[in-house]
Design a protein around this motif. Structure first.
Motif, mmCIF file in Angstrom:
data_model
loop_
_atom_site.group_PDB
_atom_site.id
_atom_site.type_symbol
_atom_site.label_atom_id
_atom_site.label_comp_id
_atom_site.label_asym_id
_atom_site.label_seq_id
_atom_site.Cartn_x
_atom_site.Cartn_y
_atom_site.Cartn_z
ATOM 1 N N GLY A 61 41.712 42.985 42.378
ATOM 2 C CA GLY A 61 40.554 43.273 42.679
ATOM 3 C C GLY A 61 40.601 44.607 43.792
ATOM 4 O O GLY A 61 41.747 45.328 43.558
ATOM 5 N N GLN A 65 36.405 43.499 47.833
ATOM 6 C CA GLN A 65 36.222 42.290 46.965
ATOM 7 C C GLN A 65 37.393 42.134 46.067
ATOM 8 O O GLN A 65 38.042 43.127 45.531
ATOM 9 C CB GLN A 65 35.114 42.744 45.855
ATOM 10 C CG GLN A 65 33.694 42.905 46.590
ATOM 11 C CD GLN A 65 32.516 43.490 45.661
ATOM 12 O OE1 GLN A 65 33.033 44.179 44.797
ATOM 13 N NE2 GLN A 65 31.467 43.001 45.834
ATOM 14 N N HIS A 67 39.388 39.007 43.302
ATOM 15 C CA HIS A 67 39.248 37.851 42.680
ATOM 16 C C HIS A 67 40.056 36.499 43.090
ATOM 17 O O HIS A 67 41.374 36.566 42.781
ATOM 18 C CB HIS A 67 39.816 38.176 41.100
ATOM 19 C CG HIS A 67 38.692 39.215 40.677
ATOM 20 N ND1 HIS A 67 37.590 39.013 40.195
ATOM 21 C CD2 HIS A 67 39.238 40.610 40.387
ATOM 22 C CE1 HIS A 67 37.016 40.299 39.818
ATOM 23 N NE2 HIS A 67 38.150 41.164 39.862
ATOM 24 N N ASP A 69 40.474 33.590 42.450
ATOM 25 C CA ASP A 69 40.900 32.729 41.091
ATOM 26 C C ASP A 69 42.157 33.448 40.730
ATOM 27 O O ASP A 69 43.243 32.738 40.346
ATOM 28 C CB ASP A 69 39.816 32.453 40.145
ATOM 29 C CG ASP A 69 39.301 33.624 39.598
ATOM 30 O OD1 ASP A 69 39.364 34.758 39.969
ATOM 31 O OD2 ASP A 69 38.657 33.483 38.444
ATOM 32 N N ARG A 70 42.074 34.736 40.648
ATOM 33 C CA ARG A 70 43.190 35.432 39.902
ATOM 34 C C ARG A 70 44.456 35.418 40.939
ATOM 35 O O ARG A 70 45.660 35.383 40.614
ATOM 36 C CB ARG A 70 43.104 36.820 39.870
ATOM 37 C CG ARG A 70 43.868 37.498 38.796
ATOM 38 C CD ARG A 70 43.349 39.081 38.554
ATOM 39 N NE ARG A 70 42.050 38.964 37.957
ATOM 40 C CZ ARG A 70 41.126 40.059 37.704
ATOM 41 N NH1 ARG A 70 41.758 41.217 38.126
ATOM 42 N NH2 ARG A 70 39.954 40.072 37.175
#
Length: 269
Positions: A61, A65, A67, A69-70
Motif C-alpha cells: 500500500g 493507506q 492492505h 490482509d496483505r
C-alpha cells in the motif's frame, strides 16, 4: 528482548527480527544501506530507493493507506512506522499482527538515534555506527562551510491548490535552519495552508524553494510563485534531500553546498 522506539514505547521481541515490513520510504532506504534488503518482505509504493525495491519486494500500500490482509499474509517479525507518515490507525492495526516500531524525527540527532536503534534492533551495529559517524562528520564540515555565509529568509513550498509550506516543528525546518535559512513562516506550525496575496507582504523573502515532493513543482510554476515574491529567487528544490532522514542524509550536504554556491553566483549577477 525489550527495546524502546522513538515514542518511548516498549517493544517485546523473541529474537532479532528476520522478516521486516517498512511503511516509510526513507526508512526502507536506510534498511537497505544497513545491509537488510534481503530481510525486507514488504514496502510501500512510495519506497523508490533503491529503485528496484518495489520490483523485488511485495508492495503493501502507501504510507496513509495499507492492505492489512496483505501485511498479515507476509508474516512479518516487525513492522516499521513513523509518527508523521503513518496514521495512528495504521499503527494500531499493525500491532494486531506483530511488534511495531515507530520513529519520530525532527532533527539530525533524532535521525542518528533512529539509525543506532535499527543497528541494535537488527544486529547491524557496525554498519549503523559507520553511517551515523559519516552523517555527523558531514554536518560538522557543512557548518564550517557556512560559517561566513549570510542568513537568507526562505519560504519552502510543498503543495499548491491550496498553497502549503513547511513551517515550524518539522524536519524540513530543521534542515533549513542548518542551511542558515530563516523560515518566512516560522510562526506557523507543521504544514499549514497559506493564503498568498500578490499585493505583497513578502518583500523581505530572499529565496523560495519549490519542493519536488509531495507536490512535483516544475519550471512552469516558478513564474506563478514569483508574482507573490517579487524580490525572491525562485528555486526548484530536491524534496528528498530536505525531508528524507536516515542514510539519504549522506547525499544531502553536498547538495546543500551546491545550492548555496549557485545562489551566491546568481545573486552576484
Amino acid at each position: 528482548m525489550e527495546v524502546l522506539d522513538q515514542l518511548q514505547r516498549t517493544i517485546e521481541l523473541k529474537s532479532t527480527p528476520k522478516r521486516i515490513i517498512s511503511l516509510v520510504p526513507s526508512q526502507t532506504e536506510l534498511l537497505c544501506d544497513l545491509g537488510l534488503e534481503e530481510s525486507l518482505v514488504g514496502v510501500t509504493k512510495f519506497c523508490v530507493h533503491p529503485h528496484h525495491i518495489t520490483t523485488n519486494v511485495a508492495v503493501v500500500g502507501g504510507t496513509k493507506q495499507v492492505h492489512i490482509d496483505r501485511i498479515k499474509a507476509l508474516e512479518p517479525d516487525i513492522i516499521l512506522c513513523n509518527k508523521e507518515e503513518n496514521t495512528k490507525e495504521i499503527v494500531e492495526s499493525c500491532e494486531t499482527i506483530c511488534p511495531v516500531h515507530v520513529s519520530d524525527i525532527y532533527t539530525i540527532a533524532d535521525s542518528i538515534e533512529l539509525i543506532k536503534q535499527y543497528g541494535n534492533l537488527f544486529d547491524k551495529q557496525t554498519q549503523a555506527e559507520a553511517i551515523s559517524s559519516k552523517i555527523a562528520a558531514e554536518v560538522r564540515d557543512f557548518k564550517v562551510f557556512l560559517k561566513d555565509k549570510q542568513e537568507l529568509k526562505v519560504a519552502y513550498f510543498i503543495w499548491k491548490s491550496p498553497w502549503m509550506v513547511a513551517a515550524n516543528h518539522t524536519f524540513i525546518n530543521h534542515l533549513l535552519e542548518l542551511n542558515k535559512f530563516t523560515n518566512a513562516f516560522l510562526e506557523l506550525e507543521r504544514y499549514p495552508e497559506v493564503f498568498l496575496e500578490a499585493s505583497g507582504g513578502y518583500d523581505a523573502v530572499d529565496l523560495v524553494l519549490l519542493s519536488s515532493e509531495p507536490f512535483p513543482f516544475k519550471e512552469k510554476h516558478k513564474d506563478e510563485v514569483q508574482a507573490y515574491f517579487p524580490k525572491a529567487k525562485i528555486v526548484l528544490a530536491d524534496g528528498e534531500l530536505f525531508s528524507w532522514y536516515g542514510s539519504r542524509l549522506l547525499k544531502a550536504f553536498k547538495y546543500f553546498k551546491m545550492l548555496r554556491l549557485n545562489l551566491e553566483n546568481n545573486l552576484a549577477c
